[in-house]
Design an enzyme around this catalytic site. Structure first.
Site, PDB file in Angstrom:
ATOM      1  N   ASP A 334       0.866  -1.168   0.000  1.00 39.76           N
ATOM      2  CA  ASP A 334       0.000   0.000   0.000  1.00 39.76           C
ATOM      3  C   ASP A 334       0.912   1.230   0.000  1.00 39.76           C
ATOM      4  OD1 ASP A 334      -2.412   1.582   0.431  1.00 39.76           O
ATOM      5  OD2 ASP A 334      -1.631   1.858   2.457  1.00 39.76           O
ATOM      6  N   ARG A 335       0.404   2.364  -0.472  1.00 43.44           N
ATOM      7  CA  ARG A 335       1.279   3.540  -0.552  1.00 43.44           C
ATOM      8  C   ARG A 335       1.181   4.440   0.671  1.00 43.44           C
ATOM      9  NH1 ARG A 335       0.388   8.378  -4.823  1.00 43.44           N
ATOM     10  NH2 ARG A 335      -0.789   9.164  -3.013  1.00 43.44           N
ATOM     11  N   ASP A 336      -0.010   4.997   0.908  1.00 38.66           N
ATOM     12  CA  ASP A 336      -0.171   6.032   1.924  1.00 38.66           C
ATOM     13  C   ASP A 336      -0.250   5.439   3.326  1.00 38.66           C
ATOM     14  OD1 ASP A 336      -0.226   7.922  -0.139  1.00 38.66           O
ATOM     15  OD2 ASP A 336      -2.383   7.596  -0.424  1.00 38.66           O
ATOM     16  N   CYS A 411      -6.225   2.654  -8.072  1.00 39.27           N
ATOM     17  CA  CYS A 411      -7.651   2.644  -8.386  1.00 39.27           C
ATOM     18  C   CYS A 411      -8.171   4.078  -8.321  1.00 39.27           C
ATOM     19  CB  CYS A 411      -8.407   1.753  -7.403  1.00 39.27           C
ATOM     20  SG  CYS A 411     -10.210   1.904  -7.549  1.00 39.27           S
TER      21      CYS A 411
END
Length: 500
Positions: A334-336, A411
């Site tokens: 995941d990024r954030d 997304c």
């Protein structure tokens, strides 16, 4: 109908033009089955001068980039970009024989499913009118080497099953033998075909044999992964490492003894000189014995033993915990709030701040040959708060700070739109795995909320939760695996263990 792709990794050597010209000429001369396409993988670290493609290069030649990560990674990029049953690898400095494409097709036609790979026959032309030099003799050994990727074709399904080439091999050395041993261990047959290529001896410089000692570090990785009998299984001789160790020890003893005992220093120096002279003569005797060759052999024979031991020691340190190329081959983050601090609907690259330990965690994975991807919900696009271009600019800044990412998926939809990609749906994970040529079950997903872990479960991937301040207690309780930090999550991935 037989379908195959030719993959050629390159760093832009001029020999690439002659290789591609020969392939295209073979296609023009023989109407038999040709490749679906020829994929040239540019493995230079950064774009440079245009690649030396032949003037007649048509649409059947496609160029992709692999970022200067070495020939194993370049070949992986090539076969993952292919869409055919078979993938044939050629080095960029070989010369295919007349009708090579048709002969390759004949070699591959009607092979039983139990056969996973086919090797071409390699010819190394001898020098005219003289004995071969040390380098020419070493290159001539390619003619009898097993399963080398100078000309080697594999079923794409076998490559996907095995995870491709082991990217821990950063040099053009041993990565082909490693893949072949893993294919044989998995029950796939490897056969010798009738097609032929020529492998000329290319100029390499005075210290080429010294630079080649870096392969001693790769030999450690082979030993760690395949056991002490790997040399016999790969068709390799015993090597001279023990003698190099004795020679180096004698030199060190001579230096250490000099201040205290002239006799001991002289004895040790004499042993070093005798061993070095023997090594040099073994290399000089079968060669042309020209002044230049003799000088090269004398200088490099003195330098090779300590260089070999130095690289061996580096290999022992670098691969002390190495295990077989398996387990999660890809880690999707995941990024954030996992890789970077969460700034809601951020479209400004200047506001990107890595999470503590993120660079170290990613570098550890890269050093073990694990590929890295990011799968991120970005509903701000659907809400009109940011654009897709803003997301890509932020992602580019993440790469500047944290290093190369092999695949990005985001997304752009909002909750309630019913898409199949917004986590906890598995769509992004499935797409990322497909783009990297692996199954979702070959992936681990690391994130900070329950949706990341639910998406991993839905895709059949392994999920590891790294809680942050926004992670709810119920999400922690439901997660099959948790880790307090990114570094601890990487420990789980590399160790293969599952831990609460």
């Amino acid at each position: 109908m037989l379908s195959y792709t030719v993959v050629v990794p390159t760093v832009g050597r001029e020999s690439l033009r002659a290789l591609l010209h020969a392939l295209l000429a073979g296609l023009d001369a023989d109407p038999g089955p040709g490749p679906h396409e020829i994929i040239v993988v540019d493995d230079r670290p950064a774009p440079g001068a245009p690649l030396p493609l032949p003037p007649s290069a048509g649409p059947e030649i496609r160029v992709i980039r692999s970022g200067g990560r070495g020939p194993a990674a370049a070949r992986n990029a090539g076969w993952r970009a292919a869409a055919t049953e078979w993938v044939a690898f050629l080095d960029d400095d070989v010369e295919p024989g007349p009708g090579w494409p048709a002969r390759l097709a004949a070699d591959l036609a009607d092979l039983p499913p139990s056969v996973g790979g086919s090797q071409g026959r390699v010819t190394v032309p001898p020098p005219d009118g003289r004995r071969p030099t040390d380098r020419e003799r070493n290159t001539a050994g390619l003619a009898s080497a097993d399963w080398i990727t100078a000309d080697m074709a594999y079923r794409r399904g076998v490559l996907a099953e095995l995870g491709g080439f082991d990217e821990r091999f950063r040099r053009a050395y041993r990565e082909d033998a490693d893949l072949a041993l893993r294919a044989l261990d998995a029950g796939h047959g490897l056969v010798l075909g009738d097609r032929r290529i020529t492998h000329p001896v290319r100029p390499a410089g005075f210290w080429a044999s010294l630079r080649a000692q870096a392969g001693n570090a790769d030999d450690v990785l082979m030993w760690r992964v395949h056991g002490p009998a790997w040399r016999a299984r790969a068709g390799e001789g015993r090597g001279l490492l023990r003698r190099h160790a004795l020679t180096t020890a004698a030199a060190l003893l001579a230096v250490a003894a000099a201040p205290r005992s002239r006799a001991a220093a002289a004895a040790s120096a004499g042993m070093w000189a005798a061993l070095t002279a023997r090594f040099a003569w073994e290399r000089i005797r079968p060669g042309p014995r020209t002044p230049g060759e003799v000088t090269t052999m004398l200088a490099t024979s003195a330098a090779i033993p300590p260089a070999a031991i130095w690289y061996r020691a580096r290999g022992l340190a670098a691969h002390r915990r190495a295990r077989s190329w398996g387990g999660p081959r890809v880690v999707l983050f995941d990024r954030d709030d996992t890789l970077i601090r969460d700034v809601p609907y951020n479209g400004d690259p200047a506001r990107v701040e890595p999470m503590p330990g993120a660079r170290r965690a990613l570098d550890r994975l890269r050093s073990h040959g694990v590929r890295i991807g990011v799968v991120s919900n970005q509903s701000g696009v659907a809400k009109g708060r940011i654009g897709a271009g803003d997301v890509r600019r932020v992602n580019a800044r993440v790469e500047e700070l944290l290093g190369r990412v092999d695949v990005w998926e985001f997304c752009p939809h909002d909750d309630g739109e019913g898409c199949g990609c917004r986590k906890p749906e598995p769509g992004m994970i499935e797409r990322a795995a497909e783009r990297l040529g692996v199954l979702p079950s070959d992936c681990a997903v690391i994130g900070d909320v329950g949706g990341d872990i639910e998406a991993a479960a839905a895709a059949g991937a392994r999920g590891i939760l790294v809680p942050t301040g926004r992670t709810r207690p119920v999400e922690i309780a439901r997660a099959p695996e948790t880790a307090p930090t990114l570094d601890a999550a990487v420990d789980l991935v590399l160790g293969g263990r599952r831990r609460r």
